[in-house]
Design a protein around this motif. Structure first.
Motif, mmCIF file in Angstrom:
data_model
loop_
_atom_site.group_PDB
_atom_site.id
_atom_site.type_symbol
_atom_site.label_atom_id
_atom_site.label_comp_id
_atom_site.label_asym_id
_atom_site.label_seq_id
_atom_site.Cartn_x
_atom_site.Cartn_y
_atom_site.Cartn_z
ATOM 1 N N ARG A 23 -10.505 5.970 -4.827
ATOM 2 C CA ARG A 23 -9.759 4.753 -4.506
ATOM 3 C C ARG A 23 -8.373 5.078 -3.957
ATOM 4 O O ARG A 23 -7.808 4.330 -3.154
ATOM 5 C CB ARG A 23 -9.661 3.868 -5.742
ATOM 6 N N GLY A 24 -7.798 6.206 -4.390
ATOM 7 C CA GLY A 24 -6.543 6.652 -3.802
ATOM 8 C C GLY A 24 -6.697 6.997 -2.328
ATOM 9 O O GLY A 24 -5.837 6.693 -1.501
ATOM 10 N N VAL A 25 -7.822 7.646 -1.994
ATOM 11 C CA VAL A 25 -8.116 7.940 -0.580
ATOM 12 C C VAL A 25 -8.247 6.637 0.200
ATOM 13 O O VAL A 25 -7.740 6.494 1.310
ATOM 14 C CB VAL A 25 -9.401 8.783 -0.466
ATOM 15 N N ARG A 26 -8.945 5.660 -0.403
ATOM 16 C CA ARG A 26 -9.128 4.368 0.272
ATOM 17 C C ARG A 26 -7.782 3.695 0.516
ATOM 18 O O ARG A 26 -7.535 3.146 1.594
ATOM 19 C CB ARG A 26 -10.021 3.460 -0.571
ATOM 20 N N ARG A 27 -6.897 3.729 -0.491
ATOM 21 C CA ARG A 27 -5.596 3.115 -0.315
ATOM 22 C C ARG A 27 -4.799 3.793 0.802
ATOM 23 O O ARG A 27 -4.201 3.133 1.631
ATOM 24 C CB ARG A 27 -4.817 3.176 -1.626
ATOM 25 N N ARG A 28 -4.826 5.116 0.818
ATOM 26 C CA ARG A 28 -4.110 5.846 1.874
ATOM 27 C C ARG A 28 -4.659 5.491 3.251
ATOM 28 O O ARG A 28 -3.906 5.255 4.209
ATOM 29 C CB ARG A 28 -4.243 7.351 1.639
ATOM 30 N N GLU A 29 -5.989 5.430 3.366
ATOM 31 C CA GLU A 29 -6.583 5.148 4.667
ATOM 32 C C GLU A 29 -6.412 3.683 5.058
ATOM 33 O O GLU A 29 -6.326 3.369 6.247
ATOM 34 C CB GLU A 29 -8.059 5.535 4.664
ATOM 35 N N LEU A 30 -6.368 2.787 4.066
ATOM 36 C CA LEU A 30 -6.044 1.402 4.387
ATOM 37 C C LEU A 30 -4.629 1.307 4.948
ATOM 38 O O LEU A 30 -4.362 0.559 5.897
ATOM 39 C CB LEU A 30 -6.164 0.522 3.138
ATOM 40 N N LEU A 54 0.830 -1.204 0.000
ATOM 41 C CA LEU A 54 0.000 0.000 0.000
ATOM 42 C C LEU A 54 0.864 1.252 0.000
ATOM 43 O O LEU A 54 0.574 2.234 -0.692
ATOM 44 C CB LEU A 54 -0.927 -0.002 1.222
ATOM 45 N N LEU A 55 1.954 1.211 0.781
ATOM 46 C CA LEU A 55 2.831 2.379 0.881
ATOM 47 C C LEU A 55 3.574 2.626 -0.429
ATOM 48 O O LEU A 55 3.723 3.775 -0.863
ATOM 49 C CB LEU A 55 3.825 2.174 2.023
ATOM 50 N N MET A 56 4.031 1.561 -1.072
ATOM 51 C CA MET A 56 4.816 1.738 -2.298
ATOM 52 C C MET A 56 3.995 2.368 -3.419
ATOM 53 O O MET A 56 4.545 2.988 -4.320
ATOM 54 C CB MET A 56 5.369 0.389 -2.772
ATOM 55 N N ARG A 57 2.677 2.212 -3.379
ATOM 56 C CA ARG A 57 1.840 2.795 -4.429
ATOM 57 C C ARG A 57 1.735 4.312 -4.273
ATOM 58 O O ARG A 57 1.380 5.004 -5.221
ATOM 59 C CB ARG A 57 0.452 2.155 -4.387
ATOM 60 N N ALA A 58 2.020 4.795 -3.068
ATOM 61 C CA ALA A 58 2.041 6.240 -2.830
ATOM 62 C C ALA A 58 2.940 6.491 -1.625
ATOM 63 O O ALA A 58 2.460 6.664 -0.497
ATOM 64 C CB ALA A 58 0.640 6.774 -2.585
ATOM 65 N N PRO A 59 4.273 6.457 -1.819
ATOM 66 C CA PRO A 59 5.201 6.529 -0.686
ATOM 67 C C PRO A 59 5.037 7.759 0.194
ATOM 68 O O PRO A 59 5.465 7.743 1.355
ATOM 69 C CB PRO A 59 6.578 6.526 -1.375
ATOM 70 N N GLU A 60 4.425 8.829 -0.349
ATOM 71 C CA GLU A 60 4.269 10.026 0.481
ATOM 72 C C GLU A 60 3.405 9.774 1.714
ATOM 73 O O GLU A 60 3.416 10.558 2.666
ATOM 74 C CB GLU A 60 3.688 11.181 -0.345
#
Length: 998
Positions: free
Chosen positions: A644-651, A597-603
């Motif tokens: 879905r980006g928000v969902r990934r960040r919150e996951l 999950l982190l690698m998809r948006a390391p920030e």
């Protein structure tokens, strides 16, 4: 001595100036007739003022003088003022040790042992101490002679003639001489036993390492052999009697006190094993049964008494086993367990005063040195020393520890051991606690040379050295690994690549070569990024090694660093936010899901440095963000991509919080309320999925119909979704309901409702870097063959005419999740009578539920699965507990409002509160349900895909164990505990669900 009333005498003032804390009492002592000949001599007052405790020294001197025969008193006093070596030694001991002052008061002639000042007296060895004990013929005379030797040893120590290492070595030599004398007394008492056996005494621990304390258990191992012509069992009995008698001679308390405990518990099988074994019996045990810690203990083995050839044969035989310990199968998990500081048994009020076991204590240094010896000593004989400081020096010379780090540890260890020595010397008692009393702290500080403000200086120095040990304890394992891949200055020692690989392997890295490549990539160069990472990596490597998959942690860190390394805020975050670096290490090494999950948006790593970053967002907050993002987007696909980006960040936020809460950190222990952890995850994932569905619904409607759909539309959560109990890998079980708006035909409304459902599902499953959200509507009327969406009126007609009992049971989890709120409430009002039938279920319905459950158990269990370890369908698993609680809800929900909830744990608690199930049974069900849920969460976190059984891969299984709170090497305990807990729950299910009690 008369003074003007109200004014202090000049003696009083001088006593204050020389460090006396009770000048009045001291003045009275000096006025005694026995001290008349020396009271005015300035050298006496100067010498008393130079001691650790002038008041104690003066009291001890007065007691000694009074104990001396009248004819000898003046000899003592004349020698005292004319011979500076005696004066410094005698008063130095009296000012530091009340116990040795007591000894001199009982044996006043022993002060003469301090008079001689020959060269050999400066650094005596075993032979000199043996001469000092030669006249001892019984336990009492041995104690007196031992104290006399201790008197001279302590005098050299407090006067600075010997340093810490020399003092510790002398104490070990004195212990060796004492063990020999005690064994000689035991042999004299039982000559027939001595004639039957050869007996060797092997010192272990600090005595074996030649670094003994003033008061410490003397650890030993006994080795025996039969003499020619004697049967072995008779010889062992004789040797055992001799050994036991020798131990009593040293350990028992007599009129002259005691010496120290002789502890033989490091022998094979500990207290349960025979006190004396033959050499072959020792070797058979070590080769077959010994644990890693036993080889660590053998590192300090040294033959000290008894048969010298037998003792040396033992040491020679076990030494190769010590240096082969790192090759043992379980060495890595053993090392990981041993690395963890054991402070749980220290009372909370003492932990900050513990010199030995507390954080930054002596044990940290000793363990770190011994572990590095075990790892590298198999290929480097220069490390084969039983003495901590000698071994530390050899590690530094070989490049296994950085020279600067070794120098700081050496200084800290010497200071902490000196504190320990002075604390024990005062009363000759075994203790590792720093005193709390102001006077004791003052004496301790002065004994270490602190005179301006002894208490403040002592506390400052102690905390500084303990801080150095805490900081370097982990660092010394890992700093040389960086040096091994760095460009060092000419002449600098460093680990060879092979040695670095050996160390990494010992610390749990499965692919040391790859780990070294990552280290080189992360730490090479002169950039600011490389400099900061060189500082962080020693600590990060330790945290990675604390996990089940250090390799994955290091690789993940490299990937994040490659992605964000040029971002200034990322470097600041890791450098300045202490929690962020540790949190990142925990997350990266705990499994695949969170790093993916982190690698998809390391920030998203910024979440780990925010004090509130790990707190799940509320549903209201999520809805605001999601719906605002949809409103700004140009089309449905781009809108849902943002959602879905928000969902990934919150996951990621949720998984990170779960991992950190389960593992704990250095500053925050692991969460002990596992039910709270499960509830937080379930609620957070449910809210997140509900907000995501709401966003997809808004995007689908706007794309084709603008702001208003021709029909009112609602999404009803079912199953774990409706129960706010979603796991990371759960689908979202839903029902879709609509109600045509006024003036819209049923056909147009149905087309619009079906179109929006299709578009929602498409948008949420588009191939992107973000995880898809799968919507499952199979719980709808008529299942997969029925229409995807119905009107509220159609649901009502179906449920009135066709509904089966399993559908009523499924509706227990129904809750409005997205879309039209009024329509959602109307749907819930519609199904309430079905799920909470008036007067409860009839007998036929109860039998049908039981039949369905039994059929599910027999048909749905995967082939080959272990039913005792299947979290969902297995014995005492999720299904067992949920069906039991749901049966109570359907039976009694009409009468008990607390049962009308979609959440399983709330319903179980309400049933218990209503007296429908005993508290003990409810606790068993709850414990099993929480554990099974955590197992499912752990499997998803570790493997990155959902599963209902424990992984078969050993490393993945160990990672699940770490998440569940089990230390390395204890996966067997984890599986046993799971079976035990679920077995108890199944017993409750058998009674409450299948039995007559409902």
């Amino acid at each position: 001595m008369t003074t003007v009333p109200g004014r202090r005498s000049s003696t009083f003032t001088r006593l204050l100036r020389h460090g006396f804390t009770d000048p009045s009492a001291a003045e009275q002592l000096l006025d005694l007739d026995d001290l008349a000949s020396v009271r005015s001599d300035p050298v006496l007052l100067e010498a008393l003022g130079a001691t650790a405790d002038p008041d104690l020294a003066l009291r001890g001197l007065v007691r000694l003088v009074e104990a001396e025969e009248e004819g000898e008193r003046q000899v003592l006093l004349d020698t005292l003022v004319t011979a500076k070596p005696l004066r410094d030694r005698l008063l130095g001991v009296l000012g530091a040790s009340e116990a040795l002052g007591d000894h001199l008061a009982r044996h006043p002639r022993d002060w003469q042992a301090l008079v001689t000042y020959e060269a050999v007296d400066l650094h005596p060895g075993v032979a000199e101490f043996e001469r000092g004990l030669a006249d001892a013929v019984d336990p009492d005379s041995l104690r007196v002679a031992y104290r006399r030797c201790m008197l001279t040893l302590a005098a050299r120590d407090v006067c600075g003639t010997t340093d810490l290492a020399q003092t510790a070595a002398e104490l070990a030599d004195l212990a060796t001489a004492t063990l020999r004398a005690a064994l000689a007394i035991a042999r004299t008492a039982a000559p027939e036993d001595a004639a039957q056996c050869r007996l060797a005494v092997v010192a272990m621990g600090k005595c074996g390492g030649h670094e003994l304390n003033y008061v410490s258990d003397v650890d030993v191992i006994f080795v025996g052999e039969a003499r020619d012509g004697v049967e072995e069992h008779k010889a062992m009995q004789a040797a055992t009697r001799l050994a036991a008698h020798m131990m009593r001679i040293c350990s028992e308390t007599t009129a002259e006190g005691t010496i120290w405990e002789v502890d033989a518990n490091l022998r094979p099988e500990g207290r349960n094993g025979p006190l004396v074994r033959t050499l072959s019996s020792h070797l058979a045990y070590y080769q077959r049964w010994a644990k890693t810690w036993e080889f660590q203990a053998l590192l300090k083995a040294r033959a000290v008494a008894g048969d010298p050839e037998l003792g040396q044969a033992y040491v020679d035989a076990v030494s190769p086993l010590v240096w082969q310990a790192a090759d043992r199968e379980n060495f890595v998990p053993d090392v990981q367990k041993m690395r963890r500081r054991v402070v749980d048994n220290i009372p909370v009020d003492r932990i900050d005063r513990e010199l030995k076991l507390g954080p930054g204590g002596l044990r940290d240094v000793e363990f770190a040195v011994q572990l590095l010896q075990l790892v590298h000593g198999r290929s480097d004989a220069s490390l084969h020393s039983g003495t901590t400081l000698e071994a530390l020096r050899a590690l530094a010379e070989g490049g296994y520890v950085g020279r600067a780090d070794a120098a700081q540890l050496d200084e800290a260890y010497r200071f902490l051991r000196s504190m320990e020595h002075r604390i024990q010397l005062y009363r000759l008692r075994r203790t590792h606690l720093v005193p709390e009393d102001e006077a004791d702290l003052r004496r301790l500080g002065r004994s270490l040379g602190m005179r301006t403000d002894p208490v403040a200086e002592l506390n400052k120095a102690w905390r500084r050295h303990a801080s150095v040990v805490r900081r370097l304890h982990e660092k010394i394992f890992y700093r040389p690994l960086l040096d091994a891949v760095a460009q060092l200055a000419p002449g600098e020692s460093r680990l060879s690549t092979k040695a670095a690989a050996i160390r990494l392997e010992a610390l749990g890295y499965a692919d040391p070569a790859a780990a070294l490549r990552h280290l080189e990539a992360l730490s090479s160069g002169v950039s600011r990024k490389a400099a900061i990472q060189r500082t962080l990596l020693p600590v990060l490597l330790g945290w990675f090694a604390d996990s089940a998959d250090p390799d994955a942690g290091l690789l993940g860190f490299r990937k994040v660093s490659d992605a964000l390394g040029k971002t200034p805020w990322y470097l600041r975050l890791l450098r300045d936010e202490g929690a962020a670096a540790e949190n990142l290490a925990r997350v990266l090494s705990a499994g695949r899901l969170a790093p993916d999950l982190l690698m998809r948006a390391p920030e998203a790593v910024a979440i780990l440095g925010d004090p509130e970053g790990l707190t799940p967002r509320t549903r209201e907050h999520l809805d605001q963000e999601v719906l605002a993002a949809v409103g700004r987007a140009g089309d449905a696909e781009s809108a849902v991509a943002v959602v879905r980006g928000v969902r990934r960040r919150e996951l990621f936020r949720t998984t990170a919080a779960d991992i950190i809460g389960s593992y704990g950190t250095e500053d925050s222990p692991a969460e002990q309320d596992h039910g709270a952890l499960v509830d937080r995850v379930g609620s957070a994932v449910t809210d997140l999925n509900a907000a995501t569905i709401a966003g997809a619904l808004r995007a689908a409607v706007r794309e084709q119909w603008g702001d208003t759909l021709p029909t009112r539309f609602a999404v009803i959560g079912m199953g774990r979704f409706g129960g706010h109990e979603l796991s990371y890998g759960s689908d979202a079980d839903v029902l879709f309901v609509h109600r045509p708006r006024e003036g819209v035909s049923d056909e147009e409304a149905a087309r619009a409702a079906n179109a929006v459902v299709g578009e929602m599902r498409r948008l949420l499953q588009l191939p992107t870097a973000d995880p898809p959200l799968l919507i499952d509507a199979d719980l709808r009327p008529e299942g997969k063959t029925g229409p995807m969406v119905r009107t509220l009126k159609s649901y009502g007609a179906y449920y009135r005419r066709w509904s089966l009992v399993w559908e009523s049971q499924a509706l227990l989890r129904a809750e409005h999740m997205a879309g039209d709120e009024e329509l959602g409430r109307d749907f819930i009002d519609l199904v309430d009578p079905l799920r909470y039938p008036a007067e409860g279920l009839g007998d036929d319905a109860v039998r049908e539920i039981r039949r369905l459950k039994a059929r599910m158990e027999s048909e749905r269990m995967p082939r080959g699965a272990d039913p005792t370890l299947h979290a969902k369908l297995g014995r005492g698993g999720l299904s067992d507990v949920e069906w039991t609680v749901q049966l109570m809800q359907m039976q009694h929900g009409w009468a008990e409002p607390g049962l009308r909830t979609t959440r399983m744990r709330e319903a179980l608690a309400a049933a218990c509160a209503a007296g429908l199930i005993p508290g003990e049974d409810a606790e068993m069900l709850d414990e099993a349900w929480v554990l099974a849920t955590r197992v499912r969460n752990a499997v998803m976190l570790v493997r990155g895909r959902s599963g209902d059984t424990f992984p078969s891969d050993p490393r993945e299984l160990a990672a699940v164990g770490r998440y569940l709170g089990y230390e390395p090497g204890h996966v067997g305990d984890m599986l046993d505990d799971y079976r035990r807990i679920t077995r108890r729950a199944r017993a409750v299910v058998d009674e409450r669900f299948y039995g007559a009690v409902v």
